[in-house]
Every structure is written in structure tokens, then in C-alpha cells.
Motif scaffolding. Structure first.
Motif, PDB file in Angstrom:
ATOM      1  N   ASP A 397       0.870  -1.179   0.000  1.00  0.00           N
ATOM      2  CA  ASP A 397       0.000   0.000   0.000  1.00  0.00           C
ATOM      3  C   ASP A 397       0.904   1.224   0.000  1.00  0.00           C
ATOM      4  O   ASP A 397       1.696   1.423   0.924  1.00  0.00           O
ATOM      5  CB  ASP A 397      -0.891  -0.006   1.244  1.00  0.00           C
ATOM      6  N   GLU A 479       2.404   3.927   4.684  1.00  0.00           N
ATOM      7  CA  GLU A 479       1.747   2.687   4.262  1.00  0.00           C
ATOM      8  C   GLU A 479       0.433   2.482   4.989  1.00  0.00           C
ATOM      9  O   GLU A 479      -0.557   2.050   4.395  1.00  0.00           O
ATOM     10  CB  GLU A 479       2.688   1.492   4.496  1.00  0.00           C
ATOM     11  N   ARG A 480       0.397   2.799   6.288  1.00  0.00           N
ATOM     12  CA  ARG A 480      -0.839   2.638   7.047  1.00  0.00           C
ATOM     13  C   ARG A 480      -1.927   3.582   6.551  1.00  0.00           C
ATOM     14  O   ARG A 480      -3.096   3.219   6.451  1.00  0.00           O
ATOM     15  CB  ARG A 480      -0.570   2.873   8.542  1.00  0.00           C
ATOM     16  N   ARG A 483      -3.326   2.328   3.324  1.00  0.00           N
ATOM     17  CA  ARG A 483      -4.227   1.194   3.531  1.00  0.00           C
ATOM     18  C   ARG A 483      -5.645   1.688   3.834  1.00  0.00           C
ATOM     19  O   ARG A 483      -6.635   1.071   3.440  1.00  0.00           O
ATOM     20  CB  ARG A 483      -3.693   0.341   4.681  1.00  0.00           C
ATOM     21  N   VAL A 487      -8.183   0.239   0.066  1.00  0.00           N
ATOM     22  CA  VAL A 487      -8.317  -1.178   0.361  1.00  0.00           C
ATOM     23  C   VAL A 487      -9.253  -1.814  -0.655  1.00  0.00           C
ATOM     24  O   VAL A 487     -10.461  -1.690  -0.573  1.00  0.00           O
ATOM     25  CB  VAL A 487      -8.855  -1.406   1.791  1.00  0.00           C
ATOM     26  N   ASN A 495      -3.412 -10.345   0.471  1.00  0.00           N
ATOM     27  CA  ASN A 495      -2.596 -10.125   1.661  1.00  0.00           C
ATOM     28  C   ASN A 495      -2.886 -11.151   2.744  1.00  0.00           C
ATOM     29  O   ASN A 495      -1.986 -11.604   3.446  1.00  0.00           O
ATOM     30  CB  ASN A 495      -2.838  -8.714   2.210  1.00  0.00           C
TER      31      ASN A 495
END
Length: 581
Positions: A397, A479-480, A483, A487, A495
Motif C-alpha cells: 500500500d 503505508e498505514r 491502507r 483497500v 494479503n
């Protein structure tokens, strides 16, 4: 004047065609470098262009210059974290790996071609090393996200194995032309001198260039020219003292690229274009240099040599070299397969021609054929091999874009763009609400763009699919955040299949985890933290995708944090998912 204009026309036309040809490389499944070579060959003596070009000295000069630019760009983009996980194994492959490959291939070439053993070893030395230009280009443009250990090993090996390859070629040329001067001590000194001077000039030159980037205030376009000219100075100085200029410029690039400053982004943007120009120009010139009708004389010999190199010589050398580092069998197999040959072997094959070695044209034609086969077979199968050998990671991501706003010489605000997807966790929520989830971190939304218009983010504002939101946030949280915004259901499934259905904190004890899920660690492991158990079982630094099996369950590294520490571990049961460790 007419001659110069014609030269400009031909050079521009060949590069123009090469760039246009890049648009069809993905559709054909062919490496881009192979298309550049093909354009050169089509324009050459036996092709439709009919251009007669047999100036080996000029081709060597162009290739050396291009390699310096490519290695500098490769170093600039090499994360220093790569050395944490792969420096020692890559160093072994850059030395023993080359020697072992050359020894095995040399014996086979001597028997196959029925030539003097010295000529056979010289041919093996020419094609014995992997090529940085090919490895950097194909790994970064294959669309495959590789296990970091494998990727770092391949990149560092290809960027640092030139001294050994050049030494072996020079040694065998010396043995052929002046056998009375040959001696083991002189060869050992030559290797130490090449590597030592190359490292010294690379480290010192890289630090000086990094310091200058921080201190000088130049026009944006001049920063890259500063680094490029500095890189060429480093290459020339190291070569004049009989060191490895190519190793020096790669090391200098690594140092500059990892000491970020306000100018780093400008340098990378310009260097990317210069590296592509260097690759295209170099492979087109090398394609012009070869005469395809000559290659047909040794087609079967080159095919057998390439097959022996791909399936016997390099795999054996790599397996022996990586065995002490506890790489998995799949990792060893993939590193063996991506032993790509490219410009460096062709450049090394030019040396015997220029120095008047007997049968040097034979060496050049066979080496060129081996390079073609390597790019065609190995280069075109990298994605398939990564999937087959399970060294490919699911797509990460990532933000759609990132920009750094520099507020001083060393202070910068990282800004990231995220686009809201249909069904994502961001849809229907206020950006400040998303930022509030990161309680202890500095995360702020500074702008939202919808259909090209900047919006006013009021209290009742809600994100819609397609909105682009710009956040100021630490790099570690990018990255978080991505996400939350993107998504897709197929990515969730992919994943989950790879990393498992559950995420486990690395600081929990192994005994507590085993008790919760109904499996058992070894007795001595129960009181230890899970990440400590993981590292102890692996026997080497962890990377995303590393796996440890405990009974019927598998633990997988999901995320890595700062300083090479495990940030998150996935848990899955292979008996339920049909997977194996």
C-alpha cells in the motif's frame, strides 16, 4: 557540417525509435534493454539501416561513460538498509561467486570450443559477472515486489562485482599475451588495489558530494549536474590510480542518496532521465557494433554455454556462496536465475579485441550471443520465476505521490497524496477524523482535491471516492494511511493468503501466543519475545515475508520498523489455507 548533421540525425533517430519501442516491451514480455540492442542491430551492417560501425575503441568509451552514469543512479536509489540484510552475502557473491562461476564455465568452454584453456577461461571471465545495468533496470521495471533480502543481494552483488570480473579478464589477457610476467602475488595485489582504491575514492568522494549538496544553493537543474560531474571525476581519478572506477561511483552514489538534503529530490528526478539515456545509448551502440551474421557461426556453442551458465555454473557458485547465510532454497534458486548478463560482459569482450588477443573476435561474438540469450530467457522470466519460487510479495500500500518541503538544510516536511477508493475506510469520513486515529503522531490533512478543484475542508465535509487528500505525516506511517484510502477486496484476499488472517504484536511472549492459539514452541522459547524467537530461528536479519513454522502454524513478518526491527507479525494455519511455509 553535413557529416555532423547526419550524425545528429542518426543518433536522434535511433534513440527516438528506442524510446518508442519501450512502449511495446511490456506487451511483448521482453526486457527493454533487449529492444535497445535490437534497434542497434537492425540499424547496423546486416540490418535495414546498413550502418557500418566497427570502432571498438569508441564503443568502449561510450559504454564506460554510460556504465558510470547507470551505476551512479543505481547507488543513489540503493537504501542503506539493504546493506543491513545483504552486505556479507552479496560481497561473497561478488568475489567467490564470480571466481566459482568463471572456473566451472571456463572448463566447459575449453572443452566445448576445443580451444586453449587460457582462452576458455578468458571467455568465462568475460561473461562471469552479473551486470548492474541489466539488474537495476529489470528488477525495477518488472512490476514485481521482491523479498528485500533477495532484491538487495542482487543489486549489491551486481554493483560491486566489477573489480573481480575486470581483474580476471586482465589476468587472462596477461597470461595469453605475456605468460612470463604472470604471478599469483601480482594478481592478488591487483585485486586488492582495484577494490581498495575504488572503495576509498567512493567513500571520500560520496561524502564530499553529499556535503556540497547540503551547503550549495544552486538552480534546481544544476544539482544533478553537480552529482554527475562529481561521479565522473571519481571514476576518472580511481581509474588513473588503477582502482575500480565503477565500484567507486556506485559507493559514492549510495552515500549521497542516503544523506538526504533539500536537493536530493531534484537529483533523483534528473538522474532517472540521464540513466535511461545512458542505457538506451549504450545498448544501441553495442547493437550497432555486432554483426549478426557472425553470431550465427557460433549459435549452438553460445546456446550450450548460456545453458551451462544458467543451470550449472552460477547455481553451484551461488549455492556454495549463500549456504553459510541460511538463505532458503527458493531464495538461492532465484538469485541464481537472475544472474543477468548485459553491457559489462560486452564491454569486457571489447578489451581483448582492442589489445590484439588472438581469436578475440570469437570471444566477442560468443559473449554477445550469451548476453542476448540471458536477456531473452532470464530477463523475460523474472516475474514468472518470482511467483514460482515464492519470493514475490503482495503489492504494498503506497501513496499516489510524495513530496518533501524543505524548511532548512536538514529539516523537511514529508507530504503524501492518497486517493479514496470505493469501499475504503476513508469513504464518507472527514480527513481530520482519519488523522485523529494516529494519536501520538504528527498527522494532518492540509488539502483535498476533487475533480481538479481545491476544496474547503469544513466540519461537515466528507471524503468521496476519487478525492485526493494530501497529508503531512512521518514516512513510517505512509503505508498505514494508504491502507485506509485504498483497500481493494482482491488485495485484502491476496494479503490474507500471504501474511495470514491475524496480526500479532512482536513484543508478546511466544508462550502466550502458543497458549492462545493451541500450538507449542520449544520450552526455552516460551518466555522470550516473539520477534527474538523469530530472529533466532532465522539466523539472519529479518525482512518482510520471512517465515517460521511452528507445528501447523506459520509466522510471517508483515512489517519492518526502524533500525531493522520487526513491527508486525502475521499468523496463519497452512492446513486451513492449503499453504506451506
Amino acid at each position: 557540417m553535413t557529416t555532423i548533421s547526419t550524425l545528429f540525425l542518426l543518433a536522434g533517430l535511433l534513440l527516438f525509435i528506442s524510446v518508442l519501442a519501450s512502449t511495446i516491451s511490456a506487451r511483448l514480455g521482453l526486457p527493454l534493454l533487449l529492444l535497445f540492442l535490437g534497434v542497434g542491430m537492425l540499424a547496423g551492417e546486416d540490418g535495414i539501416g546498413g550502418i557500418v560501425f566497427d570502432d571498438f575503441k569508441t564503443a568502449n568509451l561510450i559504454a564506460q561513460l554510460a556504465l558510470a552514469v547507470i551505476l551512479l543512479d543505481g547507488g543513489l536509489r540503493t537504501d542503506s538498509g539493504s546493506f543491513r540484510v545483504a552486505l556479507k552475502p552479496a560481497a561473497v557473491l561478488a568475489t567467490w561467486g564470480v571466481v566459482g562461476t568463471v572456473g566451472l564455465l571456463g572448463l566447459f568452454a575449453t572443452w566445448l570450443l576445443d580451444v586453449d584453456w587460457r582462452l576458455g577461461l578468458l571467455l568465462a571471465a568475460i561473461v562471469g559477472s552479473t551486470d548492474a545495468a541489466a539488474v537495476f533496470a529489470l528488477l525495477r521495471n518488472s512490476g514485481v515486489r521482491l523479498n528485500e533480502r533477495v532484491k538487495s543481494t542482487l543489486e549489491i552483488e551486481s554493483g560491486s562485482n566489477d573489480p573481480m570480473a575486470i581483474l580476471l579478464v586482465v589476468v587472462m589477457i596477461e597470461v595469453l599475451l605475456h605468460p612470463e610476467r604472470s604471478g599469483v602475488s601480482s594478481f592478488a595485489w591487483m585485486l586488492l588495489k582495484q577494490a581498495g582504491i575504488g572503495l576509498l575514492f567512493g567513500i571520500v568522494g560520496g561524502k564530499v558530494l553529499a556535503w556540497l549538496l547540503r551547503r550549495l544553493n544552486l538552480a534546481e537543474g544544476l544539482y544533478a549536474l553537480l552529482i554527475l560531474s562529481g561521479g565522473l571525476l571519481i571514476v576518472g581519478a580511481a581509474n588513473l590510480l588503477d582502482g575500480s572506477g565503477l565500484l567507486a561511483v556506485y559507493v559514492a552514489g549510495v552515500i549521497v542518496g542516503n544523506r538526504k538534503s533539500h536537493a536530493t529530490e531534484h537529483v533523483l528526478r534528473v538522474m532517472d532521465g540521464l540513466a535511461w539515456l545512458a542505457q538506451a545509448g549504450m545498448f544501441v551502440v553495442l547493437g550497432l557494433l555486432v554483426t549478426p551474421t557472425h553470431l550465427t557461426e557460433y549459435t549452438w556453442h553460445a546456446l550450450l554455454l548460456a545453458l551451462f551458465l544458467m543451470f550449472v555454473a552460477r547455481p553451484l557458485a551461488v549455492a556454495i556462496g549463500l549456504y553459510p547465510f541460511r538463505y532458503t532454497r527458493n531464495e538461492i534458486a532465484f538469485v541464481s536465475w537472475v544472474g543477468l548478463r548485459g553491457a559489462v560482459p560486452v564491454v569486457l569482450a571489447i578489451m581483448p579485441v582492442v589489445m590484439g588477443v588472438p581469436d578475440s573476435q570469437l570471444l566477442f561474438d560468443v559473449a554477445f550471443s550469451v548476453v542476448l540469450l540471458s536477456l531473452l530467457v532470464q530477463g523475460a522470466t523474472i516475474p514468472a520465476a518470482a511467483r514460482l519460487l515464492k519470493v514475490e510479495l503482495p503489492p504494498a500500500d503506497e501513496p499516489r505521490d510524495r513530496v518533501e518541503v524543505w524548511l532548512g538544510e536538514e529539516a523537511a516536511l514529508p507530504m503524501f497524496e492518497f486517493r479514496a477508493s470505493i469501499g475504503s475506510a476513508a469513504e464518507g469520513r472527514h480527513p481530520d477524523e482519519l488523522a485523529a486515529e494516529f494519536i501520538h503522531d504528527e498527522v494532518r490533512c492540509i488539502a483535498v482535491v476533487r475533480k481538479g478543484r481545491l476544496l474547503d475542508i469544513k466540519g461537515d465535509f466528507r471524503l468521496r471516492p476519487g478525492d485526493s487528500a494530501w497529508f503531512i505525516a512521518p514516512e513510517a506511517l505512509a503505508e498505514r494511511l494508504a491502507r485506509i484510502f485504498g483497500v481493494a477486496m482482491q488485495d485484502i484476499g491476496r494479503n490474507t493468503r500471504y501474511f495470514g488472517e491475524f496480526a500479532v504484536a512482536p513484543d508478546c511472549t511466544a508462550g502466550d501466543l502458543a497458549l492462545a492459539y493451541g500450538f507449542a514452541f520449544e520450552e526455552a522459547e516460551n518466555p522470550r519475545r516473539l520477534d527474538e524467537v523469530f530472529i533466532a530461528r532465522l539466523g539472519h536479519p529479518a525482512v518482510v515475508g520471512d517465515r517460521v513454522q511452528v507445528g501447523n502454524f506459520v509466522l510471517i513478518v508483515r512489517e519492518m520498523g526502524a533500525a531493522g526491527k520487526i513491527a508486525s507479525i502475521g499468523l496463519k494455519c497452512p492446513l486451513l489455507t492449503g499453504d506451506t511455509a
